[in-house]
Design an enzyme around this catalytic site. Structure first.
Site, PDB file in Angstrom:
ATOM      1  N   GLU A 193      -2.966  -8.837   2.909  1.00 16.59           N
ATOM      2  CA  GLU A 193      -3.361  -9.239   4.329  1.00 16.59           C
ATOM      3  C   GLU A 193      -4.756  -9.277   4.376  1.00 16.59           C
ATOM      4  OE1 GLU A 193      -2.715  -4.994   5.089  1.00 16.59           O
ATOM      5  OE2 GLU A 193      -1.810  -6.437   3.702  1.00 16.59           O
ATOM      6  N   HIS A 210      -3.856  -4.466  -0.281  1.00 18.54           N
ATOM      7  CA  HIS A 210      -3.533  -5.128   1.010  1.00 18.54           C
ATOM      8  C   HIS A 210      -3.698  -6.659   0.592  1.00 18.54           C
ATOM      9  CE1 HIS A 210      -3.239  -1.782   3.524  1.00 18.54           C
ATOM     10  NE2 HIS A 210      -4.208  -1.053   2.645  1.00 18.54           N
ATOM     11  N   CYS A 267       0.897  -1.280   0.003  1.00 21.04           N
ATOM     12  CA  CYS A 267      -0.122  -0.167  -0.015  1.00 21.04           C
ATOM     13  C   CYS A 267       0.980   1.222  -0.139  1.00 21.04           C
ATOM     14  CB  CYS A 267      -1.067  -0.071   1.075  1.00 21.04           C
ATOM     15  SG  CYS A 267      -2.395   0.969   1.100  1.00 21.04           S
TER      16      CYS A 267
END
Length: 202
Positions: free
Chosen positions: A184, A182, A79
């Protein structure tokens, strides 16, 4: 061990948890010795470009990052961390970045689009890389950003998303990698991408 750079910008614990899900040990740190000993380094980040660079300077992390990149160690920015890999950003002014990948960070400016770009977009593969093994146009990842990368050389873009322009989603120049989205927060696709990252450093 993967060093997750702690410079007071970003969701560090989520990244560490996601690494654990693919069998990698993530250590949140700003200790140069740990960065030097790590198998790879992740530079996460959420927030403003200038603040992030100020924090990297404040914690004396830039030389440590430069040294490890020069040695050939893999560095992955996520990011805002990806945006810091470029030469400069025009977010609320003009600010210099880490200059690992030639290019600049600019704001979305197409009429009628929502800013920030927030939500799920599919990936379009631009060139081959171990990072995108088993990844295709049916695979969606989660973005939250108002600025995007304009690399000098689009061959540095491994995959992009379409949001008024071709938005670089995954970039790679030698041992430096960036993911604008992202991983994650990107469910099974993020898991696959982090698994590919694991295979690159093993």
């Amino acid at each position: 061990m993967i060093a997750i750079v702690d410079y007071d910008v970003g969701n560090l614990k989520n990244v560490a948890t996601a690494l654990g899900d693919v069998g990698l040990s993530g250590t949140i740190t700003r200790d140069k010795k740990i960065l030097d000993a790590a198998d790879a380094i992740i530079l996460p980040g959420v927030g403003a470009f200038s603040d992030a660079m100020d924090n990297l300077r404040k914690f004396e992390l830039i030389d440590a990052l430069n040294d490890n990149v020069k040695k050939g160690k893999i560095l992955m920015g996520i990011c805002l961390g990806m945006q810091l890999l470029f030469d400069k950003s025009y977010e609320d002014g003009e600010f210099s970045g880490l200059s690992y990948i030639p290019g600049e960070i600019v704001k979305f400016d197409a009429p009628g689009i929502k800013i920030p770009h927030m939500g799920w977009n599919n990936l379009v593969i631009n060139r081959d890389s171990p990072l995108v093994k088993n990844i295709g146009t049916e695979d969606y990842v989660y973005f939250v950003h108002s600025y995007y990368a304009k690399p000098d050389n689009f061959d540095d873009v491994v995959a992009y998303a379409k949001y008024s322009v071709k938005v670089p989603a995954i970039v790679q120049k030698d041992n430096v990698i960036g993911m604008q989205f992202h991983p994650e927060k990107s469910s099974n696709v993020g898991f696959k991408l982090l698994t590919n990252f694991k295979e690159m450093i093993s």
